[in-house]
Write a protein that holds these residues in place. Structure first.
Motif, PDB file in Angstrom:
ATOM      1  N   TRP A  30     -41.398   1.598 -50.098  1.00 44.98           N
ATOM      2  CA  TRP A  30     -42.091   0.884 -48.700  1.00 44.98           C
ATOM      3  C   TRP A  30     -41.561   1.134 -47.392  1.00 44.98           C
ATOM      4  O   TRP A  30     -40.687   1.628 -47.152  1.00 44.98           O
ATOM      5  CB  TRP A  30     -41.645  -0.696 -49.010  1.00 44.98           C
ATOM      6  CG  TRP A  30     -42.220  -1.493 -47.742  1.00 44.98           C
ATOM      7  CD1 TRP A  30     -43.772  -2.080 -47.833  1.00 44.98           C
ATOM      8  CD2 TRP A  30     -41.978  -2.079 -46.727  1.00 44.98           C
ATOM      9  NE1 TRP A  30     -44.123  -2.718 -46.702  1.00 44.98           N
ATOM     10  CE2 TRP A  30     -42.620  -2.794 -45.925  1.00 44.98           C
ATOM     11  CE3 TRP A  30     -40.561  -2.050 -46.419  1.00 44.98           C
ATOM     12  CZ2 TRP A  30     -42.497  -3.336 -45.046  1.00 44.98           C
ATOM     13  CZ3 TRP A  30     -40.149  -2.552 -45.307  1.00 44.98           C
ATOM     14  CH2 TRP A  30     -41.189  -3.209 -44.540  1.00 44.98           C
ATOM     15  N   ALA A  31     -42.670   1.272 -46.493  1.00 46.36           N
ATOM     16  CA  ALA A  31     -42.397   1.194 -45.110  1.00 46.36           C
ATOM     17  C   ALA A  31     -43.402   0.468 -44.343  1.00 46.36           C
ATOM     18  O   ALA A  31     -44.375  -0.019 -45.100  1.00 46.36           O
ATOM     19  CB  ALA A  31     -42.517   2.785 -44.775  1.00 46.36           C
ATOM     20  N   GLY A  32     -43.258   0.571 -43.076  1.00 44.62           N
ATOM     21  CA  GLY A  32     -44.108  -0.366 -42.243  1.00 44.62           C
ATOM     22  C   GLY A  32     -43.433  -1.562 -41.585  1.00 44.62           C
ATOM     23  O   GLY A  32     -42.218  -1.582 -41.806  1.00 44.62           O
ATOM     24  N   ILE A  33     -44.129  -2.125 -40.671  1.00 43.67           N
ATOM     25  CA  ILE A  33     -43.393  -3.214 -39.769  1.00 43.67           C
ATOM     26  C   ILE A  33     -43.297  -4.461 -40.480  1.00 43.67           C
ATOM     27  O   ILE A  33     -42.554  -5.189 -39.962  1.00 43.67           O
ATOM     28  CB  ILE A  33     -44.117  -3.203 -38.304  1.00 43.67           C
ATOM     29  CG1 ILE A  33     -45.688  -3.650 -38.553  1.00 43.67           C
ATOM     30  CG2 ILE A  33     -43.958  -1.606 -37.751  1.00 43.67           C
ATOM     31  CD1 ILE A  33     -46.120  -3.882 -37.005  1.00 43.67           C
ATOM     32  N   GLY A  34     -44.041  -4.681 -41.528  1.00 44.47           N
ATOM     33  CA  GLY A  34     -43.791  -5.954 -42.229  1.00 44.47           C
ATOM     34  C   GLY A  34     -44.679  -7.323 -41.635  1.00 44.47           C
ATOM     35  O   GLY A  34     -45.192  -6.860 -40.587  1.00 44.47           O
ATOM     36  N   LEU A  35     -44.664  -8.256 -42.181  1.00 45.34           N
ATOM     37  CA  LEU A  35     -45.287  -9.451 -41.815  1.00 45.34           C
ATOM     38  C   LEU A  35     -44.974  -9.969 -40.366  1.00 45.34           C
ATOM     39  O   LEU A  35     -45.823 -10.160 -39.605  1.00 45.34           O
ATOM     40  CB  LEU A  35     -45.394 -10.635 -42.752  1.00 45.34           C
ATOM     41  CG  LEU A  35     -45.911 -11.719 -42.707  1.00 45.34           C
ATOM     42  CD1 LEU A  35     -47.507 -11.554 -42.405  1.00 45.34           C
ATOM     43  CD2 LEU A  35     -45.890 -12.788 -43.573  1.00 45.34           C
ATOM     44  N   CYS A  69     -43.632  -5.509 -49.374  1.00 42.30           N
ATOM     45  CA  CYS A  69     -44.482  -5.744 -48.342  1.00 42.30           C
ATOM     46  C   CYS A  69     -44.305  -7.341 -47.913  1.00 42.30           C
ATOM     47  O   CYS A  69     -45.254  -8.243 -47.484  1.00 42.30           O
ATOM     48  CB  CYS A  69     -45.827  -5.639 -48.844  1.00 42.30           C
ATOM     49  SG  CYS A  69     -46.143  -3.873 -49.038  1.00 42.30           S
ATOM     50  N   ASP A  70     -43.103  -7.810 -47.611  1.00 38.64           N
ATOM     51  CA  ASP A  70     -42.376  -9.054 -47.287  1.00 38.64           C
ATOM     52  C   ASP A  70     -43.108 -10.186 -48.213  1.00 38.64           C
ATOM     53  O   ASP A  70     -43.304 -11.028 -47.866  1.00 38.64           O
ATOM     54  CB  ASP A  70     -43.083  -9.134 -45.844  1.00 38.64           C
ATOM     55  CG  ASP A  70     -42.297  -8.492 -44.845  1.00 38.64           C
ATOM     56  OD1 ASP A  70     -41.104  -7.849 -45.451  1.00 38.64           O
ATOM     57  OD2 ASP A  70     -42.405  -8.580 -43.657  1.00 38.64           O
ATOM     58  N   GLU A  71     -43.563  -9.679 -49.400  1.00 41.12           N
ATOM     59  CA  GLU A  71     -43.634 -10.770 -50.299  1.00 41.12           C
ATOM     60  C   GLU A  71     -45.446 -11.214 -50.013  1.00 41.12           C
ATOM     61  O   GLU A  71     -45.702 -12.533 -50.121  1.00 41.12           O
ATOM     62  CB  GLU A  71     -42.852 -11.944 -50.622  1.00 41.12           C
ATOM     63  CG  GLU A  71     -41.663 -11.634 -51.224  1.00 41.12           C
ATOM     64  CD  GLU A  71     -40.715 -12.788 -51.541  1.00 41.12           C
ATOM     65  OE1 GLU A  71     -41.124 -13.783 -50.941  1.00 41.12           O
ATOM     66  OE2 GLU A  71     -39.660 -12.298 -52.206  1.00 41.12           O
ATOM     67  N   THR A  72     -46.038 -10.378 -49.273  1.00 38.66           N
ATOM     68  CA  THR A  72     -47.326 -10.695 -49.026  1.00 38.66           C
ATOM     69  C   THR A  72     -48.463 -10.543 -49.938  1.00 38.66           C
ATOM     70  O   THR A  72     -49.630 -10.633 -49.912  1.00 38.66           O
ATOM     71  CB  THR A  72     -47.891  -9.789 -47.670  1.00 38.66           C
ATOM     72  OG1 THR A  72     -47.757  -8.563 -48.072  1.00 38.66           O
ATOM     73  CG2 THR A  72     -47.094 -10.206 -46.446  1.00 38.66           C
ATOM     74  N   LEU A  73     -48.100  -9.798 -51.276  1.00 39.06           N
ATOM     75  CA  LEU A  73     -49.124  -9.347 -52.427  1.00 39.06           C
ATOM     76  C   LEU A  73     -48.997 -10.562 -53.475  1.00 39.06           C
ATOM     77  O   LEU A  73     -47.873 -10.887 -53.909  1.00 39.06           O
ATOM     78  CB  LEU A  73     -48.597  -8.088 -52.992  1.00 39.06           C
ATOM     79  CG  LEU A  73     -48.620  -6.948 -51.673  1.00 39.06           C
ATOM     80  CD1 LEU A  73     -48.301  -5.582 -52.641  1.00 39.06           C
ATOM     81  CD2 LEU A  73     -50.130  -6.767 -51.250  1.00 39.06           C
ATOM     82  N   ALA A  74     -50.040 -11.304 -53.535  1.00 39.84           N
ATOM     83  CA  ALA A  74     -50.094 -12.024 -54.592  1.00 39.84           C
ATOM     84  C   ALA A  74     -49.813 -11.241 -55.983  1.00 39.84           C
ATOM     85  O   ALA A  74     -50.037  -9.935 -56.049  1.00 39.84           O
ATOM     86  CB  ALA A  74     -51.346 -12.836 -54.810  1.00 39.84           C
ATOM     87  N   PRO A  75     -49.502 -11.845 -57.201  1.00 38.51           N
ATOM     88  CA  PRO A  75     -49.564 -11.171 -58.476  1.00 38.51           C
ATOM     89  C   PRO A  75     -50.814 -10.317 -58.766  1.00 38.51           C
ATOM     90  O   PRO A  75     -50.563  -9.203 -59.047  1.00 38.51           O
ATOM     91  CB  PRO A  75     -49.329 -12.397 -59.399  1.00 38.51           C
ATOM     92  CG  PRO A  75     -48.804 -13.518 -58.664  1.00 38.51           C
ATOM     93  CD  PRO A  75     -49.283 -13.425 -57.285  1.00 38.51           C
ATOM     94  N   PRO A 130     -49.265  -0.044 -35.246  1.00 38.50           N
ATOM     95  CA  PRO A 130     -48.348   0.432 -36.520  1.00 38.50           C
ATOM     96  C   PRO A 130     -48.654  -0.110 -37.861  1.00 38.50           C
ATOM     97  O   PRO A 130     -49.381  -1.215 -37.889  1.00 38.50           O
ATOM     98  CB  PRO A 130     -47.006  -0.066 -35.868  1.00 38.50           C
ATOM     99  CG  PRO A 130     -47.431  -1.179 -35.080  1.00 38.50           C
ATOM    100  CD  PRO A 130     -48.759  -1.187 -34.410  1.00 38.50           C
ATOM    101  N   SER A 131     -48.733   0.606 -38.879  1.00 35.23           N
ATOM    102  CA  SER A 131     -49.078  -0.007 -40.122  1.00 35.23           C
ATOM    103  C   SER A 131     -48.057  -0.938 -40.562  1.00 35.23           C
ATOM    104  O   SER A 131     -46.969  -1.281 -40.287  1.00 35.23           O
ATOM    105  CB  SER A 131     -48.692   1.265 -41.137  1.00 35.23           C
ATOM    106  OG  SER A 131     -49.617   2.459 -40.921  1.00 35.23           O
ATOM    107  N   MET A 132     -48.861  -1.980 -41.183  1.00 27.48           N
ATOM    108  CA  MET A 132     -47.996  -3.163 -41.492  1.00 27.48           C
ATOM    109  C   MET A 132     -47.348  -2.794 -42.834  1.00 27.48           C
ATOM    110  O   MET A 132     -46.006  -3.257 -43.211  1.00 27.48           O
ATOM    111  CB  MET A 132     -48.735  -4.440 -41.763  1.00 27.48           C
ATOM    112  CG  MET A 132     -48.428  -5.658 -42.503  1.00 27.48           C
ATOM    113  SD  MET A 132     -49.268  -6.967 -42.506  1.00 27.48           S
ATOM    114  CE  MET A 132     -48.279  -8.270 -43.686  1.00 27.48           C
ATOM    115  N   CYS A 133     -47.892  -2.167 -43.876  1.00 25.96           N
ATOM    116  CA  CYS A 133     -47.372  -2.146 -45.134  1.00 25.96           C
ATOM    117  C   CYS A 133     -47.937  -0.412 -45.466  1.00 25.96           C
ATOM    118  O   CYS A 133     -49.070  -0.422 -45.448  1.00 25.96           O
ATOM    119  CB  CYS A 133     -47.791  -3.214 -45.960  1.00 25.96           C
ATOM    120  SG  CYS A 133     -47.105  -2.830 -47.847  1.00 25.96           S
ATOM    121  N   GLU A 134     -46.974   0.279 -46.126  1.00 22.84           N
ATOM    122  CA  GLU A 134     -47.042   1.371 -46.614  1.00 22.84           C
ATOM    123  C   GLU A 134     -46.494   1.620 -47.858  1.00 22.84           C
ATOM    124  O   GLU A 134     -45.373   1.391 -48.157  1.00 22.84           O
ATOM    125  CB  GLU A 134     -46.703   2.582 -45.933  1.00 22.84           C
ATOM    126  CG  GLU A 134     -47.385   2.891 -44.613  1.00 22.84           C
ATOM    127  CD  GLU A 134     -46.858   3.810 -43.514  1.00 22.84           C
ATOM    128  OE1 GLU A 134     -45.772   4.457 -44.032  1.00 22.84           O
ATOM    129  OE2 GLU A 134     -47.266   3.890 -42.617  1.00 22.84           O
TER     130      GLU A 134
END
Length: 224
Positions: free
Chosen positions: A58-63, A35-41, A84-88
């Motif tokens: 993972w799918a989606g258009i990303g950050l 998810c383009d490293e958008t998720l914190a630990p 569109p979904s950012m992150c799936e």
């Protein structure tokens, strides 16, 4: 304000125990990378807990593309239907399930807490985070107001940004348990993704979002 609750910590610990037996060189990358490293630990742990595994696709258009779409939509007259979904994040574990996160421009007056629906009777909880945050066993939503040089006119009127997380359950499957831990896990993921978006947009004061999610509940309008 309560930052991290015992209930979500317990749920995440259980999720990690359930997935601890996985591993090996063929194991899928953690959802943070996908998810383009958008998720914190803590959000990575929440995804693993909700899906019951760390092995995911993972799918989606990303950050970057999500931010571009927000800027493009803000600049044009009228906004296109849908977004569109950012992150799936999905898993092939049986039964297969997934988490879908969308981020879009929304009407500043379009919030759940409008006094017309008794959401508390439908199992949805309201939280003191952003302009509004809420969650139930199926989904979570987070709304913020962003003032950024990248968003036309937002210096005069903050641009309203909405983010939603939906749990995609299999036809014969079930949603996660209807507990505070589930709702807080949803909000942990949604907060992390939304915070990454507002930082990339350069929103003033991170659009009012703290660095860690807040799980302080509030009463709905009209709730006894």
């Amino acid at each position: 304000m309560r930052r991290v609750s015992a209930s979500v910590s317990t749920a995440l610990a259980l999720g990690l125990l359930l997935t601890a037996c996985g591993g090996g060189e063929d194991q899928a990358s953690p959802p943070a990378q996908k998810c383009d490293e958008t998720l914190a630990p803590a959000a990575v742990d929440a995804v693993g807990s909700l899906l019951g595994t760390r092995e995911s696709d993972w799918a989606g258009i990303g950050l970057d593309r999500t931010v571009d779409v927000l800027i493009e939509d803000q600049a044009r007259e009228g906004r296109p239907p849908g977004h569109p979904s950012m992150c799936e994040v999905t898993t092939d574990a049986s039964p297969k399930s997934g988490i879908d996160v969308d981020v879009w421009l929304n009407d500043s007056g379009s919030l759940y807490d409008d006094g017309t629906t008794k959401w508390w009777n439908q199992g949805r909880s309201l939280y003191a985070m952003g302009r509004e945050a809420s969650a139930d066993t199926k989904s979570a939503a987070l709304f913020v107001g962003c003032s950024s040089p990248r968003l036309k006119g937002s210096d005069k009127q903050p641009t309203s940004i909405g983010a939603e997380l939906k749990f995609d359950k299999p036809v014969k499957g079930a949603y996660p348990a209807d507990t505070p831990a589930t709702r807080e896990a949803y909000l942990t993921v949604l907060h992390s993704v939304t915070l990454a978006v507002v930082k990339e947009l350069g929103c003033e004061n991170n659009a009012g979002l703290p660095e860690t999610p807040v799980f302080e509940t509030r009463k709905w309008r009209g709730q006894p």
